[in-house]
Motif scaffolding. Structure first.
Motif, PDB file in Angstrom:
ATOM      1  N   ALA A  13       7.197   4.466 -14.962  1.00  0.00           N
ATOM      2  CA  ALA A  13       7.888   3.199 -14.685  1.00  0.00           C
ATOM      3  C   ALA A  13       7.304   2.461 -13.471  1.00  0.00           C
ATOM      4  CB  ALA A  13       9.374   3.465 -14.447  1.00  0.00           C
ATOM      5  N   TYR A  14       6.400   3.129 -12.789  1.00  0.00           N
ATOM      6  CA  TYR A  14       5.801   2.609 -11.550  1.00  0.00           C
ATOM      7  C   TYR A  14       5.390   1.137 -11.640  1.00  0.00           C
ATOM      8  CZ  TYR A  14       1.627   2.779  -8.352  1.00  0.00           C
ATOM      9  OH  TYR A  14       0.657   2.544  -7.425  1.00  0.00           O
ATOM     10  N   PRO A  15       4.700   0.702 -12.714  1.00  0.00           N
ATOM     11  CA  PRO A  15       4.285  -0.708 -12.739  1.00  0.00           C
ATOM     12  C   PRO A  15       5.464  -1.680 -12.784  1.00  0.00           C
ATOM     13  CG  PRO A  15       3.030   0.583 -14.340  1.00  0.00           C
ATOM     14  CD  PRO A  15       4.163   1.448 -13.878  1.00  0.00           C
ATOM     15  N   VAL A  27      -5.210  -7.868  -3.909  1.00  0.00           N
ATOM     16  CA  VAL A  27      -5.335  -6.448  -4.258  1.00  0.00           C
ATOM     17  C   VAL A  27      -6.793  -6.119  -4.544  1.00  0.00           C
ATOM     18  CG1 VAL A  27      -3.022  -5.977  -5.235  1.00  0.00           C
ATOM     19  CG2 VAL A  27      -4.779  -7.063  -6.665  1.00  0.00           C
ATOM     20  N   GLY A  28      -7.099  -4.831  -4.624  1.00  0.00           N
ATOM     21  CA  GLY A  28      -8.390  -4.377  -5.117  1.00  0.00           C
ATOM     22  C   GLY A  28      -8.404  -4.434  -6.641  1.00  0.00           C
ATOM     23  N   GLU A  29      -9.600  -4.283  -7.179  1.00  0.00           N
ATOM     24  CA  GLU A  29      -9.827  -4.371  -8.630  1.00  0.00           C
ATOM     25  C   GLU A  29      -8.861  -3.493  -9.446  1.00  0.00           C
ATOM     26  OE1 GLU A  29     -12.318  -6.346 -10.038  1.00  0.00           O
ATOM     27  OE2 GLU A  29     -11.349  -5.673 -11.895  1.00  0.00           O
ATOM     28  N   ASP A  30      -8.570  -2.292  -8.935  1.00  0.00           N
ATOM     29  CA  ASP A  30      -7.788  -1.328  -9.726  1.00  0.00           C
ATOM     30  C   ASP A  30      -6.343  -1.759  -9.964  1.00  0.00           C
ATOM     31  OD1 ASP A  30      -7.488  -0.902  -6.877  1.00  0.00           O
ATOM     32  OD2 ASP A  30      -6.372   0.897  -7.364  1.00  0.00           O
ATOM     33  N   GLN A  31      -5.846  -2.755  -9.210  1.00  0.00           N
ATOM     34  CA  GLN A  31      -4.452  -3.173  -9.392  1.00  0.00           C
ATOM     35  C   GLN A  31      -4.306  -4.410 -10.274  1.00  0.00           C
ATOM     36  OE1 GLN A  31      -1.792  -1.399  -8.457  1.00  0.00           O
ATOM     37  NE2 GLN A  31      -3.288   0.127  -7.787  1.00  0.00           N
ATOM     38  N   LYS A  32      -5.433  -4.895 -10.794  1.00  0.00           N
ATOM     39  CA  LYS A  32      -5.405  -6.135 -11.574  1.00  0.00           C
ATOM     40  C   LYS A  32      -4.463  -6.016 -12.770  1.00  0.00           C
ATOM     41  CE  LYS A  32      -8.513  -9.509 -13.520  1.00  0.00           C
ATOM     42  NZ  LYS A  32      -9.334  -9.546 -14.717  1.00  0.00           N
ATOM     43  N   ARG A  76     -13.936  -2.879  -5.035  1.00  0.00           N
ATOM     44  CA  ARG A  76     -13.915  -1.537  -5.601  1.00  0.00           C
ATOM     45  C   ARG A  76     -14.917  -0.654  -4.856  1.00  0.00           C
ATOM     46  NH1 ARG A  76     -11.906   1.061 -10.066  1.00  0.00           N
ATOM     47  NH2 ARG A  76     -13.243   2.626 -11.003  1.00  0.00           N
ATOM     48  N   VAL A  77     -14.451  -0.016  -3.791  1.00  0.00           N
ATOM     49  CA  VAL A  77     -15.282   0.908  -3.020  1.00  0.00           C
ATOM     50  C   VAL A  77     -15.265   2.250  -3.751  1.00  0.00           C
ATOM     51  CG1 VAL A  77     -15.521   2.118  -0.805  1.00  0.00           C
ATOM     52  CG2 VAL A  77     -14.743  -0.265  -0.854  1.00  0.00           C
ATOM     53  N   MET A  78     -16.429   2.845  -3.934  1.00  0.00           N
ATOM     54  CA  MET A  78     -16.509   4.057  -4.737  1.00  0.00           C
ATOM     55  C   MET A  78     -16.476   5.318  -3.871  1.00  0.00           C
ATOM     56  SD  MET A  78     -16.514   2.353  -7.431  1.00  0.00           S
ATOM     57  CE  MET A  78     -16.690   3.524  -8.766  1.00  0.00           C
ATOM     58  N   ALA A  94       8.787  -5.563  -9.640  1.00  0.00           N
ATOM     59  CA  ALA A  94       9.986  -5.892  -8.859  1.00  0.00           C
ATOM     60  C   ALA A  94       9.619  -6.245  -7.418  1.00  0.00           C
ATOM     61  CB  ALA A  94      10.969  -4.718  -8.888  1.00  0.00           C
ATOM     62  N   ASP A  95       8.696  -5.489  -6.843  1.00  0.00           N
ATOM     63  CA  ASP A  95       8.256  -5.786  -5.466  1.00  0.00           C
ATOM     64  C   ASP A  95       7.830  -7.250  -5.354  1.00  0.00           C
ATOM     65  OD1 ASP A  95       8.446  -3.036  -4.974  1.00  0.00           O
ATOM     66  OD2 ASP A  95       6.284  -2.679  -5.153  1.00  0.00           O
ATOM     67  N   ILE A  96       7.017  -7.639  -6.322  1.00  0.00           N
ATOM     68  CA  ILE A  96       6.408  -8.977  -6.280  1.00  0.00           C
ATOM     69  C   ILE A  96       7.442 -10.051  -6.606  1.00  0.00           C
ATOM     70  CG2 ILE A  96       4.738 -10.468  -7.466  1.00  0.00           C
ATOM     71  CD1 ILE A  96       3.023  -7.853  -7.896  1.00  0.00           C
ATOM     72  N   LYS A 143     -13.534   5.675  -8.064  1.00  0.00           N
ATOM     73  CA  LYS A 143     -13.219   4.879  -6.876  1.00  0.00           C
ATOM     74  C   LYS A 143     -12.811   5.800  -5.723  1.00  0.00           C
ATOM     75  CE  LYS A 143      -8.363   4.168  -7.386  1.00  0.00           C
ATOM     76  NZ  LYS A 143      -7.160   3.547  -6.979  1.00  0.00           N
ATOM     77  N   MET A 144     -13.045   5.321  -4.520  1.00  0.00           N
ATOM     78  CA  MET A 144     -12.583   6.056  -3.335  1.00  0.00           C
ATOM     79  C   MET A 144     -11.062   6.023  -3.336  1.00  0.00           C
ATOM     80  SD  MET A 144     -13.423   5.387   0.716  1.00  0.00           S
ATOM     81  CE  MET A 144     -15.154   5.794   0.610  1.00  0.00           C
ATOM     82  N   SER A 145     -10.434   7.193  -3.155  1.00  0.00           N
ATOM     83  CA  SER A 145      -8.979   7.267  -3.310  1.00  0.00           C
ATOM     84  C   SER A 145      -8.367   8.212  -2.279  1.00  0.00           C
ATOM     85  CB  SER A 145      -8.682   7.746  -4.734  1.00  0.00           C
ATOM     86  OG  SER A 145      -7.366   8.234  -4.818  1.00  0.00           O
ATOM     87  N   LYS A 146      -7.177   7.815  -1.790  1.00  0.00           N
ATOM     88  CA  LYS A 146      -6.415   8.663  -0.856  1.00  0.00           C
ATOM     89  C   LYS A 146      -6.121  10.021  -1.455  1.00  0.00           C
ATOM     90  CE  LYS A 146      -3.093   4.982   0.053  1.00  0.00           C
ATOM     91  NZ  LYS A 146      -2.857   4.431  -1.286  1.00  0.00           N
ATOM     92  N   SER A 147      -5.936  10.026  -2.781  1.00  0.00           N
ATOM     93  CA  SER A 147      -5.419  11.233  -3.408  1.00  0.00           C
ATOM     94  C   SER A 147      -6.513  12.102  -4.021  1.00  0.00           C
ATOM     95  CB  SER A 147      -4.383  10.854  -4.460  1.00  0.00           C
ATOM     96  OG  SER A 147      -4.950   9.926  -5.353  1.00  0.00           O
ATOM     97  N   ILE A 182       0.867  -1.181   0.000  1.00  0.00           N
ATOM     98  CA  ILE A 182       0.000   0.000   0.000  1.00  0.00           C
ATOM     99  C   ILE A 182       0.904   1.231   0.000  1.00  0.00           C
ATOM    100  CG2 ILE A 182      -1.694   1.339   1.337  1.00  0.00           C
ATOM    101  CD1 ILE A 182      -3.061  -1.140   2.200  1.00  0.00           C
ATOM    102  N   GLN A 183       0.517   2.230  -0.783  1.00  0.00           N
ATOM    103  CA  GLN A 183       1.309   3.459  -0.839  1.00  0.00           C
ATOM    104  C   GLN A 183       1.013   4.357   0.361  1.00  0.00           C
ATOM    105  OE1 GLN A 183       1.844   5.720  -4.500  1.00  0.00           O
ATOM    106  NE2 GLN A 183       0.232   4.455  -5.381  1.00  0.00           N
ATOM    107  N   PRO A 184       2.041   4.838   1.043  1.00  0.00           N
ATOM    108  CA  PRO A 184       1.800   5.799   2.125  1.00  0.00           C
ATOM    109  C   PRO A 184       1.728   7.221   1.562  1.00  0.00           C
ATOM    110  CG  PRO A 184       4.116   5.199   2.090  1.00  0.00           C
ATOM    111  CD  PRO A 184       3.459   4.448   0.957  1.00  0.00           C
ATOM    112  N   GLY A 200     -11.612   2.279   1.536  1.00  0.00           N
ATOM    113  CA  GLY A 200     -11.374   1.435   0.354  1.00  0.00           C
ATOM    114  C   GLY A 200     -10.131   0.579   0.531  1.00  0.00           C
ATOM    115  N   ASN A 201      -9.048   1.175   1.016  1.00  0.00           N
ATOM    116  CA  ASN A 201      -7.827   0.406   1.282  1.00  0.00           C
ATOM    117  C   ASN A 201      -8.096  -0.666   2.341  1.00  0.00           C
ATOM    118  OD1 ASN A 201      -6.100   3.509   1.152  1.00  0.00           O
ATOM    119  ND2 ASN A 201      -6.010   1.952  -0.436  1.00  0.00           N
ATOM    120  N   TYR A 202      -8.889  -0.294   3.341  1.00  0.00           N
ATOM    121  CA  TYR A 202      -9.159  -1.243   4.422  1.00  0.00           C
ATOM    122  C   TYR A 202      -9.967  -2.437   3.914  1.00  0.00           C
ATOM    123  CZ  TYR A 202     -10.849  -3.433   8.614  1.00  0.00           C
ATOM    124  OH  TYR A 202     -11.153  -4.382   9.556  1.00  0.00           O
TER     125      TYR A 202
END
Ligand code: TYM
Length: 334
Positions: A126-128, A145-150, A185-187, A133-135, A195-199, A8-10, A17-19
């Motif tokens: 380059a984020y993806p 993950v949630g739907e948006d990371q598929k 996918r919480v809206m 690499a993380d994985i 979608k509900m988003s931190k940003s 999860i990004q801080p 939604g993250n929860y």
């Protein structure tokens, strides 16, 4: 062997939604008897501007949220991405495997870059590959993950498969996205099509794990809805995205199905439903935010726990990245 990895990004307060879409499920997976590795991805966060002190604070807050929600650092590896060099190192190697055409298809990049894509960071593009690499640095097999990371997990599979193919090895396992549960996918509370988003610039669009009971009640009270009473079954929510979202949040929080929730509220308006929803949300989130506050009172202890997690994460990932370099033909100097 199986291994669960997620991150999860801080980049702000964690949201409901993250929860529901991620963190709650990370906690449940701790009992599967499979190793669980959970990462606060601060290097992903800096793909858009983060004020340094805010990033540090948000990373500790996210660590507190994980533990308050039930992640046990004795049973899961909980760590911060930038403290483990394997991530940045493998990301570069994978940048040279991923194809531009693949990156150009990433919908999240297109959404985040918008029309002004000349002026976003190269890191955002380059984020993806960093996520791959993380994985792959953990040979992880299951990625909750949630739907948006598929799409990003699918890209990770493509990168892993191309690496294995190009170098004629069977080295990286192809990870499976695990997208399940009632709230993938919480809206947004302001717009049922987003979608509900931190940003999201509007704080009223989301419930933060740090919100107090009054704030939660107020945000649900102001949540956008239609004027119809609630139907008796989920069928009747079809063309009502805002209503469907609120019912879905209720169901995910209470552990019921949408139909069970609707059988209690059939014919009722949102004037009745929203306060009940706020009550359920407060009963679930209240104890979490209290525990978060307790963890955050001792930031040195959080840093110690993250340091320990980083040590365990490094023990797994460093040999995998060393092997990757060897496969690619680099001299192993150390
Ligand atoms: P991030 O930080 O945007 O979101 C963290 C997790 O929460 C899920 N999520 C949601 N689920 C349901 N409804 C929502 N409204 C909602 N918003 C977010 C996300 O799907 C995600 O599971 N790139 C990732 C972080 C990452 C990662 C990884 C994940 C970096 N490396 C490796 C898995 C494996 C991200 O930005 O998530």
């Amino acid at each position: 062997t199986q291994r669960i990895f997620s991150g999860i990004q801080p980049s702000g307060h964690l949201t409901l939604g993250n929860y529901l879409g991620a963190l709650k499920r990370f906690v449940e997976r701790q009992d599967d008897g499979i190793e669980t590795v959970y990462c606060l991805v601060d290097m992903h966060a800096i793909t858009v501007w983060q004020a340094p002190e805010t990033l540090r604070q948000q990373t500790r807050e996210a660590a507190a949220a994980f533990m308050a929600a039930g992640i046990d650092p004795a049973r899961s590896i909980l760590f911060n991405q930038s403290q483990v060099p394997a991530h940045a190192e493998l990301a570069w190697l994978l940048n040279c495997v991923a194809r531009l055409g693949w990156m150009n298809r990433m919908t999240q990049f297109k959404d985040k870059a918008g029309k002004n894509s000349e002026n976003v960071s190269l890191g955002l593009y380059a984020y993806p590959a960093l996520m791959a690499a993380d994985i792959l640095a953990y040979h992880a097999t299951h990625i909750p993950v949630g739907e948006d990371q598929k799409q990003h997990v699918e890209l990770t599979r493509d990168i892993a498969a191309k690496f294995n193919h190009d170098y004629g090895v069977d080295f990286f396992p192809l990870p499976e996205p695990v997208i399940e549960g009632p709230a993938t996918r919480v809206m947004s509370l302001r717009d049922g099509s987003k979608k509900m988003s931190k940003s999201d610039p509007s704080d009223a669009s989301r419930i933060n794990l740090t919100d107090d009971a009054d704030t939660i009640a107020q945000k649900f009270r102001k949540a956008r809805t239609d004027a119809e009473p609630l139907p008796g079954s989920a069928e009747g929510l079809k063309d009502r995205p805002e209503a469907r979202n609120l019912v879905n949040i209720y169901a995910a929080l209470s552990g019921e199905t949408q139909d069970q929730v609707l059988s209690q509220f059939e014919g009722k308006g949102f004037g009745d439903f929203k306060p009940a929803l706020a009550d359920v949300a407060v009963s679930v989130l209240g104890p979490i935010s209290t525990r978060m506050g307790e963890y955050l009172a001792d930031p040195a202890e959080i840093d110690r726990i993250l340091g320990e997690g980083a040590g365990k994460a490094e023990a797994i990932s460093a040999p995998i990245v060393a092997k990757t370099r060897e496969i690619m033909g680099m001299i192993l100097s150390r």
